[in-house]
Design an enzyme around this catalytic site. Structure first.
Site, PDB file in Angstrom:
ATOM      1  N   LYS A  18     -18.886  50.885 -43.242  1.00  0.00           N
ATOM      2  CA  LYS A  18     -17.940  50.246 -42.328  1.00  0.00           C
ATOM      3  C   LYS A  18     -16.546  50.681 -42.750  1.00  0.00           C
ATOM      4  O   LYS A  18     -16.103  50.348 -43.847  1.00  0.00           O
ATOM      5  CB  LYS A  18     -18.066  48.722 -42.415  1.00  0.00           C
ATOM      6  CG  LYS A  18     -16.943  47.968 -41.707  1.00  0.00           C
ATOM      7  CD  LYS A  18     -17.104  46.464 -41.809  1.00  0.00           C
ATOM      8  CE  LYS A  18     -15.785  45.751 -41.589  1.00  0.00           C
ATOM      9  NZ  LYS A  18     -15.898  44.288 -41.702  1.00  0.00           N
ATOM     10  N   GLY A  33     -12.967  37.115 -37.425  1.00  0.00           N
ATOM     11  CA  GLY A  33     -12.305  36.066 -36.658  1.00  0.00           C
ATOM     12  C   GLY A  33     -13.232  35.069 -35.997  1.00  0.00           C
ATOM     13  O   GLY A  33     -12.802  33.983 -35.607  1.00  0.00           O
ATOM     14  N   THR A  93     -16.588  34.614 -43.129  1.00  0.00           N
ATOM     15  CA  THR A  93     -15.844  33.407 -43.495  1.00  0.00           C
ATOM     16  C   THR A  93     -16.367  32.164 -42.782  1.00  0.00           C
ATOM     17  O   THR A  93     -16.415  31.080 -43.375  1.00  0.00           O
ATOM     18  CB  THR A  93     -14.348  33.619 -43.187  1.00  0.00           C
ATOM     19  OG1 THR A  93     -13.902  34.769 -43.909  1.00  0.00           O
ATOM     20  CG2 THR A  93     -13.520  32.425 -43.606  1.00  0.00           C
TER      21      THR A  93
END
Lengths: 64, 256
Positions: free
Chosen positions: B96, B184, B206
């Site tokens: 990535k 996000g 997260t």
């Protein structure tokens, strides 16, 4: 010698494999750059470290 | 029914929920991966902790595909260096590309990401570039040999959701590569929305790692991603802008 940015004087030339093992590091789980050049795993035993070398030893950690 | 699989870099995935492994305790990592039925996880590369300690590879099931990121790279050159080192660890060719030099919002540098993708795709890497969703950048990445595109939903780690939905939708419509929404996404419902739009997969880190119960949250994300994918394949019902339409028959009322 410099290891991961820190000065680590080398008493005598030693193979990369022996050096990693002495550090308590599993050679199967690290990648190594010697003076900016990647050292393939197959050469860990034959590469001999010198006190002028700059070594980067990296491994995987958690990340996103 | 034919099985719905996602193919990236010649590998087949049945799970469309990718997990980032940052911010977890090593002990929880395996259970979280299993609970989310995750088949691809991201990892970072750092200077080895030479005092010993656990290695994350010992906490990831062997069947899971590893997607090392190039976090820490500030330009294409650094990303290429990290990718090459990651490949030396012998865990495959996936990478990535993540190039960040903006320290406030942590927005990726699309131009440097394109440069790194060109170099690494030529070297045989399976490249998944992480970008701000921009159609022109995505076209350049496709032409450079990217295997998938990973547009952000909101700034990394913000849990703010799919703020970029209209721009991600452009990529889904126009780019013939898997579009994996990354960064996000804070709630399962937001992952579900991305999948309903036709995203190929969603990556969360997260959102799971900062939940009270990380193992249960991984399961919630898995279910949301499955629901969104199923809805996308089913074809969403149409929307009426200015009128209503009865769902029940307009005949046979009990009155004259």
């Amino acid at each position: 010698m410099k290891l991961n940015g820190e000065n680590r004087p080398l008493e005598e030339p030693v193979s990369l494999l022996a050096y990693l093992t002495a550090l308590g590091c599993d050679p199967g789980k690290v990648a190594v750059e010697q003076n900016g050049q990647i050292v393939p795993k197959a050469q860990f035993a034959s590469v001999v470290l010198k006190d002028t070398d700059e070594l980067e030893v990296v491994s995987f950690v958690g990340g996103g | 029914m034919q099985q719905d699989t996602l193919i990236i870099g010649g590998k087949e995935f049945t799970s469309r929920f990718f997990l980032g492994t940052g911010k977890f305790s090593l002990e929880k990592t395996k259970e979280t991966i299993e609970s989310g039925e995750v088949e691809m996880v991201t990892l970072a590369l750092r200077r080895a902790n030479l005092g010993g300690g656990g290695n994350i590879l010992d906490y990831i099931p062997k069947t899971v595909t590893l997607l090392p990121n190039t976090s820490g790279a500030r330009d294409a050159k650094e990303a290429v260096r990290i990718a090459r080192l990651a490949r030396e660890l012998g865990c495959g060719d996936f990478v990535k590309i993540e190039v960040i030099n903006d320290t406030k919002y942590l927005m990726p540098d699309n131009a440097e990401t394109i440069k790194a993708t060109e170099i690494l795709a030529k070297e045989g890497f399976v490249v998944l570039p992480y970008i701000s969703p921009d159609l022109i950048a995505a076209r350049a990445l496709r032409d450079a040999g990217a295997a998938a595109i990973m547009p952000l939903g909101a700034p990394i780690g913000s849990n703010k959701g799919l703020l970029t939905r209209d721009f991600v939708r452009m990529l889904i419509e126009e780019i013939d590569l898997p579009i994996v929404v990354d960064a996000g996404i804070g709630r399962p419902s937001q992952a579900c929305e991305a999948m309903e739009m036709g995203a190929a997969a969603v990556l969360a880190n997260t959102a799971v790692a900062t939940a009270k119960d990380v193992v249960a949250m991984a399961r919630a994300f898995k279910l949301a991603v499955q629901a969104g994918r199923t809805a996308y394949l089913a074809g969403l019902g149409r929307v009426l802008e200015y009128t209503g339409e009865a769902s029940s028959p307009l005949t046979g009322f009990l009155q004259d």
